[in-house]
Design a protein around this motif. Structure first.
Motif, PDB file in Angstrom:
ATOM      1  N   VAL A   1      75.144  86.585  45.597  1.00  0.00           N
ATOM      2  CA  VAL A   1      75.178  88.000  45.238  1.00  0.00           C
ATOM      3  C   VAL A   1      75.880  88.135  43.900  1.00  0.00           C
ATOM      4  O   VAL A   1      77.044  87.753  43.751  1.00  0.00           O
ATOM      5  CB  VAL A   1      75.924  88.801  46.325  1.00  0.00           C
ATOM      6  N   VAL A   2      75.133  88.640  42.909  1.00  0.00           N
ATOM      7  CA  VAL A   2      75.620  88.559  41.540  1.00  0.00           C
ATOM      8  C   VAL A   2      76.904  89.360  41.340  1.00  0.00           C
ATOM      9  O   VAL A   2      77.891  88.863  40.836  1.00  0.00           O
ATOM     10  CB  VAL A   2      74.532  89.048  40.569  1.00  0.00           C
ATOM     11  N   ASP A   3      76.876  90.596  41.779  1.00  0.00           N
ATOM     12  CA  ASP A   3      78.069  91.408  41.570  1.00  0.00           C
ATOM     13  C   ASP A   3      78.566  91.940  42.897  1.00  0.00           C
ATOM     14  O   ASP A   3      78.167  93.017  43.333  1.00  0.00           O
ATOM     15  CB  ASP A   3      77.757  92.556  40.607  1.00  0.00           C
TER      16      ASP A   3
ATOM     17  N   ASN B   1      87.399  87.447  49.325  1.00  0.00           N
ATOM     18  CA  ASN B   1      88.179  87.555  48.101  1.00  0.00           C
ATOM     19  C   ASN B   1      87.472  86.977  46.881  1.00  0.00           C
ATOM     20  O   ASN B   1      88.016  86.192  46.126  1.00  0.00           O
ATOM     21  CB  ASN B   1      89.525  86.823  48.305  1.00  0.00           C
ATOM     22  N   GLY B   2      86.210  87.377  46.686  1.00  0.00           N
ATOM     23  CA  GLY B   2      85.491  86.900  45.521  1.00  0.00           C
ATOM     24  C   GLY B   2      84.684  85.632  45.760  1.00  0.00           C
ATOM     25  O   GLY B   2      83.862  85.271  44.944  1.00  0.00           O
ATOM     26  N   TYR B   3      84.947  84.948  46.867  1.00  0.00           N
ATOM     27  CA  TYR B   3      84.221  83.716  47.129  1.00  0.00           C
ATOM     28  C   TYR B   3      83.125  83.961  48.154  1.00  0.00           C
ATOM     29  O   TYR B   3      83.342  84.649  49.154  1.00  0.00           O
ATOM     30  CB  TYR B   3      85.161  82.636  47.651  1.00  0.00           C
ATOM     31  N   GLN B   4      81.977  83.352  47.901  1.00  0.00           N
ATOM     32  CA  GLN B   4      80.891  83.453  48.864  1.00  0.00           C
ATOM     33  C   GLN B   4      80.700  82.102  49.537  1.00  0.00           C
ATOM     34  O   GLN B   4      81.197  81.098  49.070  1.00  0.00           O
ATOM     35  CB  GLN B   4      79.619  83.899  48.157  1.00  0.00           C
ATOM     36  N   TYR B   5      79.983  82.109  50.628  1.00  0.00           N
ATOM     37  CA  TYR B   5      79.775  80.891  51.431  1.00  0.00           C
ATOM     38  C   TYR B   5      81.105  80.260  51.800  1.00  0.00           C
ATOM     39  O   TYR B   5      81.285  79.052  51.743  1.00  0.00           O
ATOM     40  CB  TYR B   5      78.898  79.881  50.683  1.00  0.00           C
TER      41      TYR B   5
ATOM     42  N   GLY C   1      80.898  86.581  34.791  1.00  0.00           N
ATOM     43  CA  GLY C   1      81.716  87.739  34.447  1.00  0.00           C
ATOM     44  C   GLY C   1      82.612  88.257  35.561  1.00  0.00           C
ATOM     45  O   GLY C   1      83.840  88.284  35.409  1.00  0.00           O
ATOM     46  N   PRO C   2      82.036  88.674  36.699  1.00  0.00           N
ATOM     47  CA  PRO C   2      82.884  89.246  37.749  1.00  0.00           C
ATOM     48  C   PRO C   2      83.938  88.269  38.247  1.00  0.00           C
ATOM     49  O   PRO C   2      85.075  88.660  38.542  1.00  0.00           O
ATOM     50  CB  PRO C   2      81.883  89.562  38.870  1.00  0.00           C
ATOM     51  N   ALA C   3      83.577  86.977  38.308  1.00  0.00           N
ATOM     52  CA  ALA C   3      84.542  85.993  38.802  1.00  0.00           C
ATOM     53  C   ALA C   3      85.706  85.862  37.833  1.00  0.00           C
ATOM     54  O   ALA C   3      86.867  85.761  38.241  1.00  0.00           O
ATOM     55  CB  ALA C   3      83.853  84.645  38.995  1.00  0.00           C
ATOM     56  N   VAL C   4      85.387  85.868  36.537  1.00  0.00           N
ATOM     57  CA  VAL C   4      86.460  85.742  35.544  1.00  0.00           C
ATOM     58  C   VAL C   4      87.364  86.967  35.607  1.00  0.00           C
ATOM     59  O   VAL C   4      88.587  86.875  35.473  1.00  0.00           O
ATOM     60  CB  VAL C   4      85.868  85.557  34.137  1.00  0.00           C
ATOM     61  N   GLU C   5      86.736  88.120  35.842  1.00  0.00           N
ATOM     62  CA  GLU C   5      87.533  89.345  35.954  1.00  0.00           C
ATOM     63  C   GLU C   5      88.580  89.201  37.059  1.00  0.00           C
ATOM     64  O   GLU C   5      89.751  89.530  36.881  1.00  0.00           O
ATOM     65  CB  GLU C   5      86.593  90.496  36.266  1.00  0.00           C
ATOM     66  N   ILE C   6      88.143  88.647  38.196  1.00  0.00           N
ATOM     67  CA  ILE C   6      89.091  88.432  39.293  1.00  0.00           C
ATOM     68  C   ILE C   6      90.148  87.413  38.886  1.00  0.00           C
ATOM     69  O   ILE C   6      91.345  87.587  39.127  1.00  0.00           O
ATOM     70  CB  ILE C   6      88.344  87.954  40.557  1.00  0.00           C
TER      71      ILE C   6
END
Lengths: 496, 505
Positions: free
Chosen positions: B55-57, B71-75, B492-497
């Motif tokens: 899921v991209v965002d 918390n930002g991590y998938q799977y 992007g979203p991961a770096v933001e976190i």
């Protein structure tokens, strides 16, 4: 005190002695000498099973007599050491019949082996300095004789002589230290030494310096046993000259006996004078690992290399004493266990090769990857484990050990110099990788003879056992680490 | 469709199974390449499926609806491993690790195809390659320090053996140097990990849990731990002055080994910095910004200048890696979202491009028997396809617009300009030097008069197993060069976190 209770509590030791005593008779009756090995295996395996089901399984509790008989005590601390001794004993006995096939007097060999292990377990069980000394001597004298077992070989005789002289000297030092301690504390009971000495320091002038002198003597005496620098000179010669399975016993078990004694005396009896010895032992630890590793780099004989490597390993374990926390002791115990498997495993690979006529020079390992894939793989894993590469046992225990130094240095109120122990430890691990990797290089990257090597069967079983444990204790060490923590607790809880 | 399957664990497990089968093939060693191909391809397909489902965002979509999201991590998977000291098996993937993860499965598969004609001890060769894949994949998804370290170290052994067994004339020296150098660096990182564990005193090695505490460590403690980690990750990166293991290792390693070394192992260092060091120790990172920036610029310039002096094609490519990985560090040093995203993207770009370059060096070595530029010349006439592929690779690496490296480096420059203004002139010099050494090398080796120093009469063009992986990579280089958004949107979203601790970056 019921005699039966005592029997029950110390049945394993009694069995070991009993089998040792009947060994010559068995030697007389049986032509096939492998019977002797199996007879020697019986009490060891029984002891091992009992220990595992007690310490890890929790299925069974040893009947501990009340009131305690005072001189020996069965607890988890002694249990962990006994596990290491018995495991090494099993590995050594398994690989002996093929190695000493051509020798006479095999009955004595196994009898001495069992007595040596009995002595070691007595050290682990002792709560009294005199009993501890008796244990050291029983194990020591049996080991002297074992080192010289290959009578016709000059090297073996030289090793025995050297070991005997140095061993006698170190016993004398230890005994002298014990008598001094008796003088300043009025007791030989380890746990009672501390408070008694404290009282004595307050009452009588000058007793403190006597205690320090005794501590120095003790460091020297036991330093010989664990081959700490500068008391290590004998170890490479003896390990090289002794029959290889015996070298394995000396490096992987005898040395641990010294640690059982050190842990007990220093962490239990001598905490009151800790400020006098902690830096000194810290320096000895760093010297021991550094000298051991540096000198190992230039060795050309694999047994000598392993000897120096085990000197270095002793340095790592010595870190426990100045750190002194429960976590550190747990790490030390854990390393005692893992080292027992990986070091004896490495020696048994050398023994297996010797049985097939391959020499002990590191150059003789050329092309082993082709000649015997199993032995080469096993050796590789033992060596990488010794170097502390995950996910092998040596990494797990070093991890706990070194991290305890970090813990003690950054904890509030901790001593920050302890961090240097961890730094020295990891730098030394990196250094050691150099000579371990060189052996791996010989085995896989250089061409040797093309002749295949058939693995001696029983030695192969011993190696497989050590290998499985080396991997298992690296991948899943939860139960064992928990056991070590409890054992460390059981040792430290009696600290006054 | 993949909700209840532990996809990450499965992807790590597949190459491991493949490796074991490969080792146990006995006399059927020639089958090893098929085993390796099947298992690495299976891992690649799984990772593709995972990327597709990613899921991209997560913040815009209802994060609660994503299966296995934490918390930002998938799977996300979490199991207790060693309870006594709080070691857990935790894996999860986010926008930073996803590109690395897919890059790993891709490059491993392509390297296996590229090595199709390896007939020297194939069981061990392909088995070790798969073990290496296990290690690298593990590093990119571990969320527990202990596990992270274990995987980190697992990578060393197969690489050591690959250089040592299948390497060139000075393999002994190169292999041991690689092993010791990177092992020392790992140990520095290990001490840093221990310090974080005890300072946080949570009794767990979970990265996320420790990060919640470590952002509040005292400044001195943060700087000390960050410095140790920076050293640990930086040697792998590699950064000047700890780069000297890299050229040796590359020159001696077999081609596939070089591809994996430059394409993946270097990324582990860059990944570690952004996954662990920077987000967990913000004050430490802030205090070390100047150090990071200076080392980054030094690596970029020094690496590029050294390239000019090289006569060995492969050595030149190796030094160019130092220069290009410097951009990753420079992007991180800005500590802003743009720069960090650019750094992560540069890792991905470099992974694709450098694989092409090393493979083409391997082709030249294979066909002509030498890689010395002095001995080459005019190869384009004998091997036109090879010359074309190499030209594209070189152009991609020097940052031709429309190809993937351009997008990454341009963004790094933009971030540097916003942060430090005109200091940008320093790293930008490297662009000129880079163009110079690549074009010069191309001119001397591929074009111009045919060389007479070596016998070119029997030289053939690329074989299918060499051309195919390179072609696939070039297609990807073009696709992501034109549509860098495909990757940016995930990073992007991961770096933001990751940069939350810096107050909005």
């Amino acid at each position: 005190m019921e005699i039966w209770n005592v029997l029950d509590e110390f049945l394993p030791q009694l069995l070991l002695v009993l089998f040792a005593l009947i060994m010559p008779a068995l030697d007389y009756f049986f032509k096939d000498k492998r019977v002797l090995a199996f007879a020697a295996l019986a009490p060891l395996v029984a002891y091992a099973l009992a220990l595992v089901s007690w310490t890890i399984g929790g299925y069974w509790e040893p009947a501990i007599s009340e009131p305690r008989i005072g001189l020996l005590e069965v607890n988890l601390f002694s249990g962990v050491f006994a596990l290491a001794f018995v495991a090494v004993g099993i590995i050594v006995v398994l690989s002996s019949p093929e190695f000493i096939k051509a020798e006479r007097n095999q009955g004595e060999y196994y009898a001495l082996l069992l007595l040596a292990i009995t002595g070691m377990t007595v050290v682990a069980l002792a709560t009294d300095l005199i009993v501890l000394f008796v244990g050291l001597e029983v194990a020591g004298i049996a080991s002297f004789a074992l080192s010289g077992f290959s009578k016709r070989e000059k090297r073996s005789a030289e090793a025995a002589t050297k070991y005997f002289i140095v061993g006698g000297f170190s016993s004398a030092l230890t005994l002298f230290a014990i008598s001094l301690f008796y003088g300043v504390s009025g007791t030989t009971e380890i746990a009672a030494m501390g408070p008694q000495m404290d009282a004595m320091f307050a009452d009588v002038d000058g007793t403190h310096s006597v205690a320090v002198l005794a501590t120095v003597m003790l460091i020297a005496g036991l330093g010989f046993k664990i081959a700490a620098v500068p008391f290590h000179m004998w170890a490479p010669d003896v390990y090289e000259g002794a029959p290889t399975p015996v070298s394995g016993l000396l490096a992987a078990a005898s040395k641990k006996m010294g640690f059982a004694a050190l842990f007990k005396i220093f962490l239990l009896g001598l905490v009151v004078v800790k400020a006098d010895w902690d830096v000194a032992i810290g320096i000895i630890a760093i010297l021991t690992m550094t000298v051991g590793n540096l000198v190992a780099v230039v060795q050309t004989n694999i047994k000598r290399m392993l000897a120096y490597s085990s000197i270095a390993q002793a340095g790592y374990i010595l870190m426990v004493l100045p750190i002194g926390t429960e976590y550190a002791v747990a790490g030390g115990l854990f390393h005692v266990l893992t080292h027992a498997f990986m070091k004896s495993g490495a020696f048994m690979v050398v023994a297996a090769l010797a049985v097939r006529g391959v020499g002990e020079s590191i150059d003789d390992f050329k092309g082993l990857g082709k000649r015997s894939p199993f032995l080469a793989l096993a050796m590789t894993l033992f060596l990488f484990s010794l170097a502390g590469i995950p996910p092998l046992a040596g990494f797990a225990s070093k991890f706990v050990l070194f991290s305890s130094a970090v813990d003690a240095s950054i904890a509030p109120g901790g001593q920050s110099w302890l961090l240097w122990l961890a730094v020295a430890g990891v730098l030394n691990s990196a250094l050691s990788l150099y000579y371990y990797a060189r052996v791996v290089k010989r085995m896989y990257m250089e061409k040797g003879s093309d002749e295949r090597i058939a693995i001696p069967k029983m030695t192969g079983v011993a190696i497989l056992f050590a290998l499985v444990m080396t991997i298992l204790l690296g991948v899943y060490f939860d139960a064992v680490l928990e056991l070590c923590q409890e054992a460390a607790g059981s040792l430290l809880q009696s600290v006054p | 469709m993949m909700e209840n399957i532990p996809v990450l664990s499965l992807t790590i497990l597949l190459p491991l199974i493949g490796a074991l089968i490969s080792f146990l093939l006995g006399k059927r060693g020639h089958m090893a390449k098929w085993v390796a191909l099947i298992f690495s391809a299976a891992a690649f397909i799984l990772s593709l499926a995972l990327a597709y489902e990613f899921v991209v965002d997560p913040s815009s979509a209802a994060a609660g609806e994503i299966e296995g999201y934490s918390n930002g991590y998938q799977y996300y998977e979490s199991h207790v491993w060693i309870e006594a000291i709080g070691i857990n098996y935790i894996v999860g993937i986010d926008g930073i690790s996803l590109p690395m993860f897919v890059l790993t499965t891709l490059l491993c598969m392509l390297s296996i195809i590229f090595s199709w004609d390896t007939d020297r001890r194939p069981k061990e060769y392909f088995g070790l390659m798969l073990i290496l894949e296990v290690g690298v994949l593990g590093v990119f998804v571990s969320l527990d320090y202990f596990m992270f370290y274990v995987f980190w170290e697992i990578v060393l052994i197969p690489m050591y053996l690959m250089i040592g067994i299948w390497g060139g004339p000075r393999k002994d020296y190169a292999a041991i140097k690689f092993f010791i150098y990177t092992h020392v660096a790992s140990l520095a990182m290990l001490i840093a990990i221990m310090a974080m564990y005890f300072e946080a005193s949570l009794g767990t090695f979970s990265m996320e849990a420790i990060a919640t505490q470590s952002v509040d460590f005292s400044r001195g403690m943060q700087v000390a731990i960050f410095a140790a980690m920076f050293f640990g990750f930086g040697v792998k990166l590699p950064m000047v002055p700890f780069h000297t293991w890299l050229p040796d290792a590359h020159v001696e390693a077999p081609t596939a080994g070089s591809v994996l070394l430059a394409g993946l192992l270097l990324k582990m260092g860059g990944y570690g910095l952004i996954r662990v060091a920077i987000p967990s120790l913000p004050s430490g990172a802030e205090d070390m910004v100047v150090v990071m920036a200076v080392i980054a610029v030094a690596s970029i310039l020094y690496g590029a200048v050294l390239c000019l002096a090289q006569n060995d094609l492969k050595k030149m490519v190796a030094y160019s890696s130092i220069s290009h990985m410097g951009f990753v560090l420079l992007g991180y040093a800005t500590l802003g979202e743009l720069g960090v995203v650019a750094g992560v993207f540069q890792m991905f770009a470099h992974g694709l491009v450098t694989a092409v370059l090393f493979m083409m060096c391997g082709v030249v070595q294979h066909k002509c028997g030498t890689r010395l530029i002095d001995n080459l010349g005019g190869l384009a006439k004998k091997m036109p396809i090879a010359a074309a592929l190499m030209t594209i690779g070189f152009l991609a690496s020097l940052g031709l617009p429309g190809l993937v490296s351009f997008a990454a480096e341009f963004m790094v420059f933009a971030a540097v300009f916003f942060k430090w203004g005109l200091w940008i002139f320093l790293p930008i010099i490297a662009v000129v030097v880079t163009a110079a050494y690549y074009l010069w090398a191309l001119q001397r080796s591929m074009f111009g008069p045919m060389t007479e120093k070596i016998d070119l009469s029997h030289v053939k063009d690329v074989d299918w197993y060499e051309g195919l992986p390179v072609a696939i990579l070039i297609v990807l280089i073009a696709i992501f060069g034109v549509f860098p958004y495909l990757i940016f949107s995930r990073i992007g979203p991961a770096v933001e976190i990751a940069l939350r601790a810096f107050g909005g970056g």
